[in-house]
Design an enzyme around this catalytic site. Sequence first.
Site, short mmCIF file in Angstrom:
data_model
loop_
_atom_site.label_atom_id
_atom_site.label_comp_id
_atom_site.label_asym_id
_atom_site.label_seq_id
_atom_site.Cartn_x
_atom_site.Cartn_y
_atom_site.Cartn_z
N ASP A 108 1.06 -1.02 0.18
CA ASP A 108 0.03 -0.53 0.01
C ASP A 108 1.03 0.82 -0.03
O ASP A 108 1.57 1.56 1.19
CB ASP A 108 -0.66 0.04 1.19
CG ASP A 108 -1.73 1.09 1.41
OD1 ASP A 108 -2.67 1.24 0.60
OD2 ASP A 108 -1.77 1.97 2.15
N ASP B 49 -3.48 1.48 6.53
CA ASP B 49 -2.77 1.04 5.90
C ASP B 49 -2.26 0.01 5.50
O ASP B 49 -1.85 -0.78 4.55
CB ASP B 49 -1.03 2.04 5.92
CG ASP B 49 -1.36 3.56 5.72
OD1 ASP B 49 -2.25 4.06 4.89
OD2 ASP B 49 -0.52 4.42 6.21
N GLU C 176 -1.62 -1.44 -5.91
CA GLU C 176 -2.39 -0.83 -6.54
C GLU C 176 -1.83 -0.17 -7.61
O GLU C 176 -0.80 0.90 -7.93
CB GLU C 176 -2.87 0.09 -5.12
CG GLU C 176 -3.72 -0.52 -4.60
CD GLU C 176 -4.21 0.52 -3.12
OE1 GLU C 176 -5.44 0.26 -2.69
OE2 GLU C 176 -4.10 1.29 -2.79
#
Length: 407
Positions: free
Chosen positions: A196, A361, A280
């Site tokens: 992340d 997170d 991501e």
Amino acid sequence: MQLRYAFRLYPEPGQRLALARAFGCARVVYNDAVRAREDARGAGEPFPTAGELSKKLITAAKQTASRAWLGEVSSVVLQQSLRDVETAYKNFFASLKGERKGAKTGAPRFKSRKDSRQSIRFTANARWSITGSGRLNLPKIGAVKVKWSRTLPARPSSVTVVKDAAGRYFASFVVDTDPGADAARMPGTDQTVGIDLGLTHFAVLSDGTKIDSPRFLRRAEKKLKKAQRELSRKQKGSKNRAKARLKVARAHAKVADARREFHHQLSTQLIRDNQAIGVEDLAVQGLARTRLARSVHDAGWSAFVNMLEYKAARYGRTLVKIGRFEPTSQTCSACGIKDGPKPLNVREWTCTACGTVHDRDHNAAKNVKTAAGRAVTACGAPVRPGLVPAQREETGSHGFPPEPCAA
């Protein structure tokens, strides 16, 4: 896979003059080729071919008084400049037709001697070589001192000499990596990880590891502002302004180099320790238009993900990009219940279904890892895919020598 290996050059004063002459000749030929094609387009005539441009702008131009100095540099440099024009127009037309991925590419423009980057390219026909003492011998320039930071994995057939905005010289070699050597360097592993990316912490891994953001630009901001103020006070066209401009460029180069080194070290560590990586697919361009723009650019997420991508392809790892609309921060990683959106100031939250307390997170990183596993299972992708060839055609070496080329 084709990769570039860059090394710092330290040319002597006479060699700097020779390089400046070569940069200028390559730039003139490039501009002449662009002008010839634009004149043909304006007259409604077909574009001149590469052979016609070579005869007119190089062979015949050397016989004229206005272009006689083109003979002072290697002809390979001039031919490669024409090739760059052809590639630029090819990319431009492919972009117009929608055949080229990414942002739209504009028409080739004229180069200037004031551009921040100057470059020339030597292929095998130029008969460049690496001397026994480790110097780079370039035709009509001489043996240039090189700072070898590592050993070339294969014997290159082309080298590009680059001068950046900070006045530094680099030699960029294009080589073909050996898949066998890459496999031995990065043995297989069963570990997987989700990443992340953020601003407070540059990256939070699914195993709970938090990597602080170095914030290279923020730390150098005071020095950069001072150098920029000094530049703005100098008279345009003066030598002091040129010195101040060089000082600003070197300060920015120092920040960029530190950020790039951090990205390389972290991406290599993640690739070495994990067989599959999930990350991501962030909308960096959109985030760069918000009040967080400076911090987003300082983090350099796109460059980091690109490093992960090509290193995963090189070493047989699997990199999965999760869609930017995947609710990784809204879903409980323990029970899978979607708990709804949360503002950025909420760093911890408790799941209303199972009561698990989540670090925002860390929870997102675990959801990225889970989503990446689902994506691999759904598409049936192998855990250790084959190497992916380079996306862009470059003048490089073909085949592998019996022994690696030592610096």
